[in-house]
Scaffold this active site. Structure first.
Site, PDB file in Angstrom:
ATOM      1  N   GLN A  20       0.760  -1.323  -0.007  1.00  0.00           N
ATOM      2  CA  GLN A  20      -0.097   0.055   0.002  1.00  0.00           C
ATOM      3  C   GLN A  20       1.027   1.189   0.094  1.00  0.00           C
ATOM      4  O   GLN A  20       1.675   1.638   1.010  1.00  0.00           O
ATOM      5  CB  GLN A  20      -0.849   0.022   1.175  1.00  0.00           C
ATOM      6  CG  GLN A  20      -1.834   1.087   1.681  1.00  0.00           C
ATOM      7  CD  GLN A  20      -2.559   1.146   2.579  1.00  0.00           C
ATOM      8  OE1 GLN A  20      -1.729   0.728   3.907  1.00  0.00           O
ATOM      9  NE2 GLN A  20      -3.677   1.542   2.885  1.00  0.00           N
ATOM     10  N   GLY A  21       1.033   2.025  -1.017  1.00  0.00           N
ATOM     11  CA  GLY A  21       1.865   3.183  -1.200  1.00  0.00           C
ATOM     12  C   GLY A  21       0.787   4.479  -0.835  1.00  0.00           C
ATOM     13  O   GLY A  21       0.528   5.132  -1.899  1.00  0.00           O
ATOM     14  N   SER A  52       0.966   6.389   2.656  1.00  0.00           N
ATOM     15  CA  SER A  52       1.814   7.494   3.513  1.00  0.00           C
ATOM     16  C   SER A  52       2.967   7.987   2.820  1.00  0.00           C
ATOM     17  O   SER A  52       3.776   7.216   2.007  1.00  0.00           O
ATOM     18  CB  SER A  52       2.186   6.794   4.880  1.00  0.00           C
ATOM     19  OG  SER A  52       0.945   6.178   5.370  1.00  0.00           O
ATOM     20  N   SER A  72       4.413  -1.211   4.131  1.00  0.00           N
ATOM     21  CA  SER A  72       4.505  -2.598   4.905  1.00  0.00           C
ATOM     22  C   SER A  72       4.864  -3.773   3.766  1.00  0.00           C
ATOM     23  O   SER A  72       4.078  -3.676   2.497  1.00  0.00           O
ATOM     24  CB  SER A  72       3.205  -3.010   5.569  1.00  0.00           C
ATOM     25  OG  SER A  72       3.159  -2.241   6.545  1.00  0.00           O
ATOM     26  N   GLU A  80      -9.946  -1.784   4.853  1.00  0.00           N
ATOM     27  CA  GLU A  80      -8.811  -2.104   5.574  1.00  0.00           C
ATOM     28  C   GLU A  80      -9.191  -2.020   7.088  1.00  0.00           C
ATOM     29  O   GLU A  80      -8.580  -2.960   8.079  1.00  0.00           O
ATOM     30  CB  GLU A  80      -7.555  -1.002   5.478  1.00  0.00           C
ATOM     31  CG  GLU A  80      -6.446  -1.035   6.263  1.00  0.00           C
ATOM     32  CD  GLU A  80      -5.247  -0.200   6.153  1.00  0.00           C
ATOM     33  OE1 GLU A  80      -5.544   0.877   5.395  1.00  0.00           O
ATOM     34  OE2 GLU A  80      -4.170  -0.652   6.597  1.00  0.00           O
ATOM     35  N   SER A 136      -4.697   6.390  12.757  1.00  0.00           N
ATOM     36  CA  SER A 136      -4.256   6.382  13.959  1.00  0.00           C
ATOM     37  C   SER A 136      -5.846   6.132  14.800  1.00  0.00           C
ATOM     38  O   SER A 136      -7.036   6.799  14.273  1.00  0.00           O
ATOM     39  CB  SER A 136      -3.591   7.344  14.492  1.00  0.00           C
ATOM     40  OG  SER A 136      -4.469   8.533  14.341  1.00  0.00           O
ATOM     41  N   GLU A 190      -6.697   8.328  17.298  1.00  0.00           N
ATOM     42  CA  GLU A 190      -7.462   9.746  17.231  1.00  0.00           C
ATOM     43  C   GLU A 190      -8.119   9.924  16.190  1.00  0.00           C
ATOM     44  O   GLU A 190      -9.036  10.537  16.190  1.00  0.00           O
ATOM     45  CB  GLU A 190      -6.070  10.542  17.614  1.00  0.00           C
ATOM     46  CG  GLU A 190      -5.571  10.468  18.946  1.00  0.00           C
ATOM     47  CD  GLU A 190      -4.293   9.162  18.977  1.00  0.00           C
ATOM     48  OE1 GLU A 190      -4.039   8.756  18.157  1.00  0.00           O
ATOM     49  OE2 GLU A 190      -4.066   8.872  20.269  1.00  0.00           O
TER      50      GLU A 190
HETATM   51  C1  FAD Z   1       3.483  -0.714  11.577  1.00  0.00           C
HETATM   52  C2  FAD Z   1       2.846   0.157  10.486  1.00  0.00           C
HETATM   53  C3  FAD Z   1       2.731  -0.309   9.367  1.00  0.00           C
HETATM   54  C4  FAD Z   1       2.334   0.769   8.229  1.00  0.00           C
HETATM   55  N1  FAD Z   1       2.082   0.296   7.051  1.00  0.00           N
HETATM   56  C5  FAD Z   1       1.671   1.418   6.021  1.00  0.00           C
HETATM   57  C6  FAD Z   1       1.747   0.818   4.820  1.00  0.00           C
HETATM   58  O1  FAD Z   1       1.560  -0.344   4.509  1.00  0.00           O
HETATM   59  N2  FAD Z   1       1.359   1.731   3.826  1.00  0.00           N
HETATM   60  C7  FAD Z   1       0.850   3.003   4.056  1.00  0.00           C
HETATM   61  O2  FAD Z   1       1.097   3.982   3.313  1.00  0.00           O
HETATM   62  N3  FAD Z   1       1.277   3.434   5.534  1.00  0.00           N
HETATM   63  C8  FAD Z   1       1.629   2.511   6.492  1.00  0.00           C
HETATM   64  N4  FAD Z   1       1.629   2.787   7.757  1.00  0.00           N
HETATM   65  C9  FAD Z   1       1.505   4.426   8.045  1.00  0.00           C
HETATM   66  C10 FAD Z   1       0.350   4.713   8.805  1.00  0.00           C
HETATM   67  O3  FAD Z   1      -0.791   4.904   8.009  1.00  0.00           O
HETATM   68  C11 FAD Z   1       0.599   6.010   9.493  1.00  0.00           C
HETATM   69  O4  FAD Z   1       1.712   5.899  10.558  1.00  0.00           O
HETATM   70  C12 FAD Z   1      -0.667   6.680  10.047  1.00  0.00           C
HETATM   71  O5  FAD Z   1      -1.544   7.120   9.309  1.00  0.00           O
HETATM   72  C13 FAD Z   1      -0.157   7.822  11.113  1.00  0.00           C
HETATM   73  O6  FAD Z   1       0.552   8.925  10.479  1.00  0.00           O
HETATM   74  P1  FAD Z   1       1.846   9.378  10.805  1.00  0.00           P
HETATM   75  O7  FAD Z   1       2.694   8.142  11.352  1.00  0.00           O
HETATM   76  O8  FAD Z   1       2.422  10.294   9.740  1.00  0.00           O
HETATM   77  O9  FAD Z   1       1.616  10.181  12.234  1.00  0.00           O
HETATM   78  P2  FAD Z   1       1.108  11.815  12.300  1.00  0.00           P
HETATM   79  O10 FAD Z   1       0.036  11.813  11.242  1.00  0.00           O
HETATM   80  O11 FAD Z   1       2.223  12.552  12.341  1.00  0.00           O
HETATM   81  O12 FAD Z   1       0.269  11.845  13.658  1.00  0.00           O
HETATM   82  C14 FAD Z   1       1.205  11.751  14.721  1.00  0.00           C
HETATM   83  C15 FAD Z   1       0.108  11.766  15.925  1.00  0.00           C
HETATM   84  O13 FAD Z   1      -0.785  12.743  15.951  1.00  0.00           O
HETATM   85  C16 FAD Z   1      -2.106  12.410  15.962  1.00  0.00           C
HETATM   86  N5  FAD Z   1      -3.127  13.233  15.189  1.00  0.00           N
HETATM   87  C17 FAD Z   1      -2.497  13.671  14.038  1.00  0.00           C
HETATM   88  N6  FAD Z   1      -3.596  14.245  13.459  1.00  0.00           N
HETATM   89  C18 FAD Z   1      -4.544  14.402  14.334  1.00  0.00           C
HETATM   90  C19 FAD Z   1      -5.758  14.996  14.413  1.00  0.00           C
HETATM   91  N7  FAD Z   1      -6.307  15.524  13.387  1.00  0.00           N
HETATM   92  N8  FAD Z   1      -6.622  14.886  15.412  1.00  0.00           N
HETATM   93  C20 FAD Z   1      -5.986  14.029  16.507  1.00  0.00           C
HETATM   94  N9  FAD Z   1      -4.918  13.407  16.458  1.00  0.00           N
HETATM   95  C21 FAD Z   1      -4.163  13.526  15.384  1.00  0.00           C
HETATM   96  C22 FAD Z   1      -2.081  10.985  15.527  1.00  0.00           C
HETATM   97  O14 FAD Z   1      -3.195  10.213  16.019  1.00  0.00           O
HETATM   98  C23 FAD Z   1      -0.807  10.363  16.027  1.00  0.00           C
HETATM   99  O15 FAD Z   1      -1.025  10.123  17.358  1.00  0.00           O
HETATM  100  C24 FAD Z   1       1.960   2.084   8.774  1.00  0.00           C
HETATM  101  C25 FAD Z   1       2.221   2.358   9.950  1.00  0.00           C
HETATM  102  C26 FAD Z   1       2.821   1.622  11.045  1.00  0.00           C
HETATM  103  C27 FAD Z   1       3.123   1.917  12.188  1.00  0.00           C
END
Ligand code: FAD
Length: 401
Positions: free
Chosen positions: A131-132, A134, A166, A248, A377, A379
């Site tokens: 899944q591309g 993020s 992933s 998902e 997430s 949240e």
């Molecule tokens: C093990 C793992 C596998 C993954 N696999 C994939 C994958 O295959 N493909 C892919 O595309 N992505 C993947 N991801 C990425 C995942 O979708 C993102 O990590 C997730 O969407 C959160 O984005 P971020 O890490 O940039 O955190 P951020 O968006 O920077 O968020 C940081 C924190 O702020 C909080 N936050 C952010 N915005 C808000 C808001 N508006 N209101 C309240 N709280 C907020 C979040 O809940 C989090 O706690 C994976 C992540 C993990 C950990």
């Protein structure tokens, strides 16, 4: 009519039971994590034989249409198949992102040619998808993604970076969100399918503290993907992405269902001991295990109801956010309780002093931490629930408006 239906389902159960007994390799009974990405990338001969047998039957994707290799079964037949797998302490070997996310999305939005090209290999479990979505600057705020796709002749040319992808190192194809219009945010995003063997793709696994690499950075430099790999219309990718994320989340919510392997009660009996009445010796732990099991049972019933509702409504809804939060929290609770039950034996990472089941529990406990982040997430799910289900205002500025 009802009696006929009952007889037919009874016949199906007998057929499935006999087929599993004849085909499921005994060496795989109670195997822990048989569907982890690593296990799927490096299968044993028995795992491979089981995957091929189920894939050929179409039972790995039981409700998908037969014209794409699925079994075309009803929900009632699907439940029987799952039930019989659990009874045999077996598992469905056809899985991954192709099954959970892309397949249902292509069934809804794909062209006939896209379905015929991509669904059968998913049904057979021949290849994996990644899944591309993020990017370094686009996680929760996914629509700020920047990876560009420009139309050049009969192809899109992709440039940019994805992160946290992933299983990208083992995936054969990637479903990607790309920017095809830089003047708009949500309405400038398209959904394209990319062959990971294309020239210009560099996959860099991200090494985790435990030494393994479950996800990657992926760099795209002038990568060409044919225009017929665009799903839906140009700049219409955001709605498709939202739908895929519902699939998902609804798939991830199944983490809340009872896990393979020994129950918490049996584990506690073995590690903590039982009193003279045969109950778990520690009363406080006993109460927490019972409470967890009740919540799991409630979750399973709710999951069955939402699955029925989703089928009637032709797919999952925003309720998948509730189920994702509930299911992943239950998974974390169970992992936490397991580690507590194991005591000192729940502290091992490797080495001879620890059984396979103990080492797996530690890894599950750590993996569990990520479940409330990926797929959107906790949240962000709360925000979706507040906005789309409860109808609450979007932000403070909305409240003032
Ligand atoms: C093990 C793992 C596998 C993954 N696999 C994939 C994958 O295959 N493909 C892919 O595309 N992505 C993947 N991801 C990425 C995942 O979708 C993102 O990590 C997730 O969407 C959160 O984005 P971020 O890490 O940039 O955190 P951020 O968006 O920077 O968020 C940081 C924190 O702020 C909080 N936050 C952010 N915005 C808000 C808001 N508006 N209101 C309240 N709280 C907020 C979040 O809940 C989090 O706690 C994976 C992540 C993990 C950990």
């Amino acid at each position: 009519m009802e009696a006929d239906e009952g007889r037919e389902l009874g016949g199906f159960r007998a057929e499935v039971r006999a087929w599993i007994a004849a085909n499921f390799p005994k060496s795989l009974v109670d195997m822990s994590n048989p569907m982890s990405r690593e296990a799927m990338a490096f299968p044993t001969p028995d795992q491979e034989a089981w995957r091929k047998a189920v894939g050929a039957k179409g039972w790995g994707t039981p409700t998908w249409p037969t014209e794409y290799g699925g079994a075309g079964l009803s929900r009632a037949h699907d439940l029987i198949w799952r039930d019989e797998l659990a009874r045999a302490r077996a598992y469905n070997p056809i899985g991954g992102m192709g099954v959970m996310m892309l397949g249902p999305t292509l069934l809804e939005f794909g062209t006939e040619a896209q379905r015929r090209q991509h669904l059968p290999p998913i049904v057979r479990g021949d290849l994996q998808w990644c899944q591309g979505f993020s990017e370094p600057g686009a996680g929760s705020d996914l629509a700020s993604l920047q990876m560009k796709a420009e139309e050049v002749g009969d192809a899109f040319v992709l440039n940019g970076q994805k992160i946290w992808t992933s299983g990208a190192q083992w995936a054969r194809w990637c479903f990607c969100l790309v920017r095809t219009d830089t003047t708009k945010k949500h309405d400038g995003i398209s959904f394209v399918l990319v062959d990971m063997a294309s020239e210009g793709i560099e996959v860099r696994p991200i090494k985790l503290i435990g030494g393994n690499s479950s996800f990657c950075e992926v760099f795209f430099t002038n990568v060409r993907t044919p225009k017929d790999q665009l799903v839906g219309r140009l700049n219409g990718g955001w709605n498709i992405a939202k739908r895929l994320l519902q699939h998902e989340r609804s798939g991830l919510s199944s983490m809340g269902e009872a896990a393979l392997g020994r129950s918490l009660k049996d584990l506690a009996g073995a590690y903590v001991g039982v009193d003279e009445q045969g109950r778990i010796a520690d009363a406080e732990l006993r109460a927490r295990i019972i409470s967890h099991e009740m919540e799991t049972a409630i979750f399973q019933l709710t999951a069955q109801r939402t699955a029925r509702e989703a089928k009637n409504a032709n797919g999952p809804s925003s309720a998948s956010s509730i189920m994702k939060n509930a299911g992943t929290r239950l998974f974390q609770d169970r992992a936490e309780l397991t580690i507590e039950i194991l005591g000192y034996q729940g502290l091992g990472w490797e080495g001879e002093g620890f059984a396979e089941e103990e080492l797996t529990s530690v890894r599950d406990w750590l993996t569990g931490k990520a479940t409330t982040i990926y797929g959107g997430s906790q949240e962000v799910q709360n925000n979706i629930i507040a906005k789309r289900i409860l109808g609450l205002p979007d932000s403070l500025s909305d409240m003032k408006a």
